[in-house]
Scaffold this motif. Structure first.
Motif, PDB file in Angstrom:
ATOM      1  N   ALA A 103     -15.257  -0.309  -3.449  1.00 24.44           N
ATOM      2  CA  ALA A 103     -14.747  -1.653  -3.732  1.00 24.44           C
ATOM      3  C   ALA A 103     -15.854  -2.600  -4.193  1.00 24.44           C
ATOM      4  O   ALA A 103     -15.616  -3.487  -5.014  1.00 24.44           O
ATOM      5  CB  ALA A 103     -14.031  -2.219  -2.515  1.00 24.44           C
ATOM      6  N   GLY A 109      -7.902  -6.853  -2.431  1.00 27.01           N
ATOM      7  CA  GLY A 109      -7.431  -5.595  -1.872  1.00 27.01           C
ATOM      8  C   GLY A 109      -7.447  -5.590  -0.353  1.00 27.01           C
ATOM      9  O   GLY A 109      -7.564  -6.637   0.292  1.00 27.01           O
ATOM     10  N   ASN A 168       0.820  -1.208   0.000  1.00 22.60           N
ATOM     11  CA  ASN A 168       0.000   0.000   0.000  1.00 22.60           C
ATOM     12  C   ASN A 168       0.855   1.260   0.000  1.00 22.60           C
ATOM     13  O   ASN A 168       0.416   2.317  -0.433  1.00 22.60           O
ATOM     14  CB  ASN A 168      -0.951   0.015   1.200  1.00 22.60           C
ATOM     15  CG  ASN A 168      -0.219  -0.112   2.525  1.00 22.60           C
ATOM     16  OD1 ASN A 168       0.703  -0.912   2.664  1.00 22.60           O
ATOM     17  ND2 ASN A 168      -0.629   0.650   3.511  1.00 22.60           N
ATOM     18  N   HIS A 211     -11.789  -6.059   5.152  1.00 23.96           N
ATOM     19  CA  HIS A 211     -12.586  -4.978   5.735  1.00 23.96           C
ATOM     20  C   HIS A 211     -11.938  -4.444   7.004  1.00 23.96           C
ATOM     21  O   HIS A 211     -11.600  -5.208   7.913  1.00 23.96           O
ATOM     22  CB  HIS A 211     -13.991  -5.488   6.052  1.00 23.96           C
ATOM     23  CG  HIS A 211     -14.844  -4.492   6.758  1.00 23.96           C
ATOM     24  ND1 HIS A 211     -15.445  -3.438   6.103  1.00 23.96           N
ATOM     25  CD2 HIS A 211     -15.180  -4.375   8.065  1.00 23.96           C
ATOM     26  CE1 HIS A 211     -16.130  -2.717   6.982  1.00 23.96           C
ATOM     27  NE2 HIS A 211     -15.978  -3.263   8.182  1.00 23.96           N
ATOM     28  N   LEU A 219     -14.586  -6.032  -5.834  1.00 20.18           N
ATOM     29  CA  LEU A 219     -13.293  -6.414  -5.275  1.00 20.18           C
ATOM     30  C   LEU A 219     -13.409  -7.194  -3.975  1.00 20.18           C
ATOM     31  O   LEU A 219     -14.010  -6.729  -3.003  1.00 20.18           O
ATOM     32  CB  LEU A 219     -12.465  -5.144  -5.045  1.00 20.18           C
ATOM     33  CG  LEU A 219     -11.022  -5.305  -4.613  1.00 20.18           C
ATOM     34  CD1 LEU A 219     -10.211  -6.008  -5.705  1.00 20.18           C
ATOM     35  CD2 LEU A 219     -10.417  -3.930  -4.316  1.00 20.18           C
ATOM     36  N   THR A 256     -11.830  -8.106  -0.617  1.00 23.36           N
ATOM     37  CA  THR A 256     -10.983  -7.207   0.152  1.00 23.36           C
ATOM     38  C   THR A 256     -11.003  -7.546   1.636  1.00 23.36           C
ATOM     39  O   THR A 256     -11.838  -8.327   2.092  1.00 23.36           O
ATOM     40  CB  THR A 256     -11.422  -5.742  -0.083  1.00 23.36           C
ATOM     41  OG1 THR A 256     -10.495  -4.846   0.529  1.00 23.36           O
ATOM     42  CG2 THR A 256     -12.812  -5.486   0.431  1.00 23.36           C
ATOM     43  N   ASP A 295      -8.838  -2.768   2.841  1.00 20.74           N
ATOM     44  CA  ASP A 295      -9.464  -1.552   3.368  1.00 20.74           C
ATOM     45  C   ASP A 295     -10.979  -1.619   3.274  1.00 20.74           C
ATOM     46  O   ASP A 295     -11.660  -1.079   4.108  1.00 20.74           O
ATOM     47  CB  ASP A 295      -9.009  -0.254   2.679  1.00 20.74           C
ATOM     48  CG  ASP A 295      -7.531   0.049   2.901  1.00 20.74           C
ATOM     49  OD1 ASP A 295      -7.005  -0.299   3.974  1.00 20.74           O
ATOM     50  OD2 ASP A 295      -6.919   0.633   1.987  1.00 20.74           O
ATOM     51  N   ASP A 296     -11.526  -2.228   2.226  1.00 18.57           N
ATOM     52  CA  ASP A 296     -12.964  -2.268   1.961  1.00 18.57           C
ATOM     53  C   ASP A 296     -13.549  -0.862   1.910  1.00 18.57           C
ATOM     54  O   ASP A 296     -14.532  -0.540   2.578  1.00 18.57           O
ATOM     55  CB  ASP A 296     -13.708  -3.132   2.978  1.00 18.57           C
ATOM     56  CG  ASP A 296     -15.128  -3.465   2.520  1.00 18.57           C
ATOM     57  OD1 ASP A 296     -15.384  -3.424   1.294  1.00 18.57           O
ATOM     58  OD2 ASP A 296     -15.977  -3.754   3.388  1.00 18.57           O
ATOM     59  N   SER A 299      -4.010  -2.312  -0.520  1.00 15.33           N
ATOM     60  CA  SER A 299      -4.851  -1.114  -0.501  1.00 15.33           C
ATOM     61  C   SER A 299      -5.852  -1.222  -1.643  1.00 15.33           C
ATOM     62  O   SER A 299      -5.467  -1.553  -2.769  1.00 15.33           O
ATOM     63  CB  SER A 299      -3.991   0.137  -0.686  1.00 15.33           C
ATOM     64  OG  SER A 299      -4.735   1.212  -1.200  1.00 15.33           O
ATOM     65  N   ASP A 300      -7.106  -0.919  -1.373  1.00  6.81           N
ATOM     66  CA  ASP A 300      -8.106  -0.945  -2.444  1.00  6.81           C
ATOM     67  C   ASP A 300      -7.823   0.113  -3.509  1.00  6.81           C
ATOM     68  O   ASP A 300      -8.025  -0.128  -4.695  1.00  6.81           O
ATOM     69  CB  ASP A 300      -9.510  -0.716  -1.867  1.00  6.81           C
ATOM     70  CG  ASP A 300     -10.027  -1.888  -1.057  1.00  6.81           C
ATOM     71  OD1 ASP A 300      -9.424  -2.984  -1.120  1.00  6.81           O
ATOM     72  OD2 ASP A 300     -11.047  -1.711  -0.365  1.00  6.81           O
ATOM     73  N   SER A 323     -13.778 -10.827  -7.448  1.00  3.63           N
ATOM     74  CA  SER A 323     -12.454 -10.636  -8.074  1.00  3.63           C
ATOM     75  C   SER A 323     -11.482 -11.772  -7.788  1.00  3.63           C
ATOM     76  O   SER A 323     -10.335 -11.729  -8.233  1.00  3.63           O
ATOM     77  CB  SER A 323     -11.845  -9.308  -7.614  1.00  3.63           C
ATOM     78  OG  SER A 323     -11.535  -9.345  -6.243  1.00  3.63           O
ATOM     79  N   ALA A 380      -5.199  -1.153  -5.619  1.00  7.89           N
ATOM     80  CA  ALA A 380      -5.748  -2.271  -6.392  1.00  7.89           C
ATOM     81  C   ALA A 380      -6.489  -1.808  -7.637  1.00  7.89           C
ATOM     82  O   ALA A 380      -6.509  -2.515  -8.649  1.00  7.89           O
ATOM     83  CB  ALA A 380      -6.675  -3.121  -5.518  1.00  7.89           C
TER      84      ALA A 380
END
Length: 191
Positions: free
Chosen positions: A135, A128, A40, A146, A142, A144, A130-131, A102-103, A185, A106
Motif C-alpha cells: 500500500a 483502503g 471488501n 492499519h 494509499l 489506509t 488493511d495496510d 480492502s487494499d 491518495s 482498492a
C-alpha cells in the motif's frame, strides 16, 4: 481470527466498524460529501457488513443521506474493485472520494480511475483498509486503515493456549482497534 456472530466461539478480530468509520470521517473532514464505498467482500462476511455499517454511521453523523447507488460489492480481488469502480464512475453525481474496504480491492479501483482519465487524489480521493505492505508503494501511496497484524496473531495465540488449557474465557471475543495511515491518495476537495 475473525468472528461468527452468536456462535459462542472465542475470536480475535479488529473493530471493523470503527475502522471504516474513521476512514470515511477522514474523507468527510477533507470536505468530500459524495463518498462512495466498495466492500471488501459479499455482505455474508461479518467484516464486510461491519465495514459497511461504519461507512453508514459516519455519513449519518454528518447528516449525509445513505445512497445505495454509491455502494458496490467487492470479492477480495483487484478485478472486483476495478469493475465496481467503473460502475461507480457512471453514477451521477460522480463520487469525489471512495472508501474501499480492502487494499487489494482498492488496487483495482485505482486502475479503473486511471482508465477513466482521472487522477488520484486530484479528481478522486481513495482510501483502503488493511495496510498491506504494498500500500505504501503504489502510485500514489494509499491512505489506509492499519490492522494490527502482530496483535491479532498474538491475541489469537494467547486465547488458543488458554482454551486448550481448559480455561473458560470471561469475554470470548476480543476486538482490536485500527489506526488511520494517511498517505498521498487523499486530499481536500478542490472547490
Amino acid at each position: 481470527m475473525g468472528q461468527l456472530p452468536a456462535a459462542g466461539i472465542p475470536f480475535v478480530d479488529v473493530n471493523n466498524a470503527s475502522g471504516a468509520r474513521m476512514a470515511v470521517e477522514h474523507l468527510l473532514d477533507l470536505d468530500h460529501t459524495c463518498v462512495a464505498m466498495i466492500t471488501n467482500a459479499p455482505l455474508t462476511y461479518t467484516a464486510s457488513r461491519d465495514r459497511l455499517e461504519g461507512y453508514k454511521v459516519a455519513l449519518k453523523a454528518r447528516g449525509i443521506k445513505y445512497d445505495r447507488r454509491l455502494v458496490k460489492t467487492g470479492d477480495f480481488t483487484a478485478i472486483s474493485g476495478e469493475e465496481a469502480m467503473h460502475n461507480l464512475l457512471k453514477v451521477t453525481p460522480c463520487p469525489t472520494a471512495v472508501f474501499v474496504a480492502s487494499d487489494v480491492v482498492a488496487l483495482g479501483a485505482l486502475r479503473a480511475i486511471k482508465a477513466h482519465g482521472l487522477r488520484v487524489p486530484n479528481d478522486v480521493s481513495l482510501i483502503g483498509f488493511d495496510d498491506v505492505p504494498f500500500a505504501a508503494y503504489v502510485d500514489p501511496p494509499l491512505t489506509t486503515v492499519h490492522l494490527p497484524a502482530y496483535g491479532l496473531g498474538w491475541a489469537a495465540g494467547e486465547r488458543a493456549i488458554r482454551v486448550i488449557g481448559g480455561e473458560v474465557l470471561d469475554e470470548p471475543g476480543a476486538l482490536l482497534e485500527t489506526e488511520l495511515i494517511v498517505r498521498q491518495s487523499t486530499q481536500r476537495l478542490a472547490v
